[in-house]
Design a protein around this motif. Structure first.
Motif, PDB file in Angstrom:
ATOM      1  N   ASP A   1       0.829  -1.207   0.000  1.00 45.85           N
ATOM      2  CA  ASP A   1       0.000   0.000   0.000  1.00 45.85           C
ATOM      3  C   ASP A   1       0.866   1.260   0.000  1.00 45.85           C
ATOM      4  N   LEU A   2       1.904   1.274   0.814  1.00 46.39           N
ATOM      5  CA  LEU A   2       2.805   2.428   0.843  1.00 46.39           C
ATOM      6  C   LEU A   2       3.452   2.659  -0.519  1.00 46.39           C
TER       7      LEU A   2
ATOM      8  N   PHE B   1       6.301  13.757   0.540  1.00 50.98           N
ATOM      9  CA  PHE B   1       6.876  12.442   0.826  1.00 50.98           C
ATOM     10  C   PHE B   1       7.400  12.265   2.248  1.00 50.98           C
ATOM     11  N   GLY B   2       7.062  13.180   3.149  1.00 53.18           N
ATOM     12  CA  GLY B   2       7.544  13.101   4.524  1.00 53.18           C
ATOM     13  C   GLY B   2       7.193  11.811   5.226  1.00 53.18           C
ATOM     14  N   GLU B   3       6.060  11.213   4.865  1.00 54.97           N
ATOM     15  CA  GLU B   3       5.654   9.964   5.513  1.00 54.97           C
ATOM     16  C   GLU B   3       6.314   8.731   4.898  1.00 54.97           C
ATOM     17  N   PHE B   4       7.054   8.901   3.799  1.00 56.61           N
ATOM     18  CA  PHE B   4       7.627   7.755   3.098  1.00 56.61           C
ATOM     19  C   PHE B   4       9.129   7.587   3.327  1.00 56.61           C
ATOM     20  N   TYR B   5       9.883   8.674   3.321  1.00 61.75           N
ATOM     21  CA  TYR B   5      11.341   8.592   3.405  1.00 61.75           C
ATOM     22  C   TYR B   5      11.814   8.780   4.839  1.00 61.75           C
ATOM     23  N   ASP B   6      12.965   8.181   5.143  1.00 67.81           N
ATOM     24  CA  ASP B   6      13.599   8.382   6.437  1.00 67.81           C
ATOM     25  C   ASP B   6      14.494   9.617   6.317  1.00 67.81           C
TER      26      ASP B   6
ATOM     27  N   SER C   1      12.626  -0.090  -7.191  1.00 68.96           N
ATOM     28  CA  SER C   1      12.848  -0.974  -6.046  1.00 68.96           C
ATOM     29  C   SER C   1      13.140  -0.111  -4.833  1.00 68.96           C
ATOM     30  N   LEU C   2      12.410  -0.366  -3.764  1.00 65.45           N
ATOM     31  CA  LEU C   2      12.561   0.387  -2.526  1.00 65.45           C
ATOM     32  C   LEU C   2      12.899  -0.563  -1.395  1.00 65.45           C
ATOM     33  N   VAL C   3      13.790  -0.128  -0.499  1.00 66.58           N
ATOM     34  CA  VAL C   3      14.059  -0.841   0.744  1.00 66.58           C
ATOM     35  C   VAL C   3      13.488   0.020   1.858  1.00 66.58           C
TER      36      VAL C   3
ATOM     37  N   GLY D   1       6.962   4.289  11.774  1.00 71.05           N
ATOM     38  CA  GLY D   1       6.417   3.441  10.710  1.00 71.05           C
ATOM     39  C   GLY D   1       7.501   3.085   9.705  1.00 71.05           C
ATOM     40  N   TRP D   2       7.107   2.429   8.637  1.00 60.42           N
ATOM     41  CA  TRP D   2       8.040   2.018   7.591  1.00 60.42           C
ATOM     42  C   TRP D   2       8.496   3.242   6.811  1.00 60.42           C
ATOM     43  N   ARG D   3       9.826   3.343   6.579  1.00 63.56           N
ATOM     44  CA  ARG D   3      10.403   4.462   5.852  1.00 63.56           C
ATOM     45  C   ARG D   3      11.415   3.947   4.828  1.00 63.56           C
ATOM     46  N   ILE D   4      11.489   4.635   3.687  1.00 64.87           N
ATOM     47  CA  ILE D   4      12.417   4.287   2.610  1.00 64.87           C
ATOM     48  C   ILE D   4      13.835   4.695   3.008  1.00 64.87           C
TER      49      ILE D   4
END
Length: 152
Positions: free
Chosen positions: A9-10, A33-38, A118-120, A127-130
């Motif tokens: 979903d992310l 993208f603040g909620e996606f990347y570290d 491809s994302l790690v 939460g989960w972060r790229i």
């Protein structure tokens, strides 16, 4: 929802975060993208071969500085997922891969692309972060995506 479903979903939401429509507010990478990347990890490595300079960003903010000027100049960007996401998750790390197509419209004209991304992801207290990203893009023949996007 299990970790694989959450990451899928992310990743889907991440793709559509890149969409731009005429009249949108100016593109702000951290706002979008603040909620996606570290944004605080020293382990970040982010690369997209669509960047003409082929830079590898070592911070999320640095990655944003690569893309903000281009996305602010765009008239529009429309995306659609072609395949995936495919997710492997275990412990505090996960990876996801998907393929998308996009039509990027600038004042100079339209470019159609197909990108494999491809994302790690790392599990953080927020939460989960790229922490890793690799995108490989092929520019498609003009008009190949005609009719693919409702308003593009």
């Amino acid at each position: 929802m299990n970790d694989e479903q959450l990451i899928a979903d992310l990743h889907r939401r991440w793709v559509f975060g890149w969409d731009r429509r005429e009249g949108d507010a100016p593109f702000g990478f951290q706002r979008v993208f603040g909620e996606f990347y570290d944004f605080s990890s020293p382990d970040v490595r982010l690369y997209d071969d669509f960047d003409p300079e082929h830079r590898v960003a070592t911070t999320a903010a640095g990655y944003g500085s690569i893309w903000e000027p281009a996305f602010r100049e765009m008239v529009s960007a429309h995306h659609a997922i072609d395949d995936g996401p495919h997710v492997v998750a275990g412990g505090d790390l996960a990876t996801s891969t998907l393929r998308f197509v996009a039509r990027i419209v600038t004042p100079a004209g339209a470019t159609d692309i197909r990108t494999t991304t491809s994302l790690v992801w790392r599990r953080t207290p927020d939460g989960w972060r790229i922490v890793r990203e690799h995108n490989s893009t092929a520019v498609l023949p003009v008009g190949e995506l005609d009719g693919r996007f409702d308003d593009a």
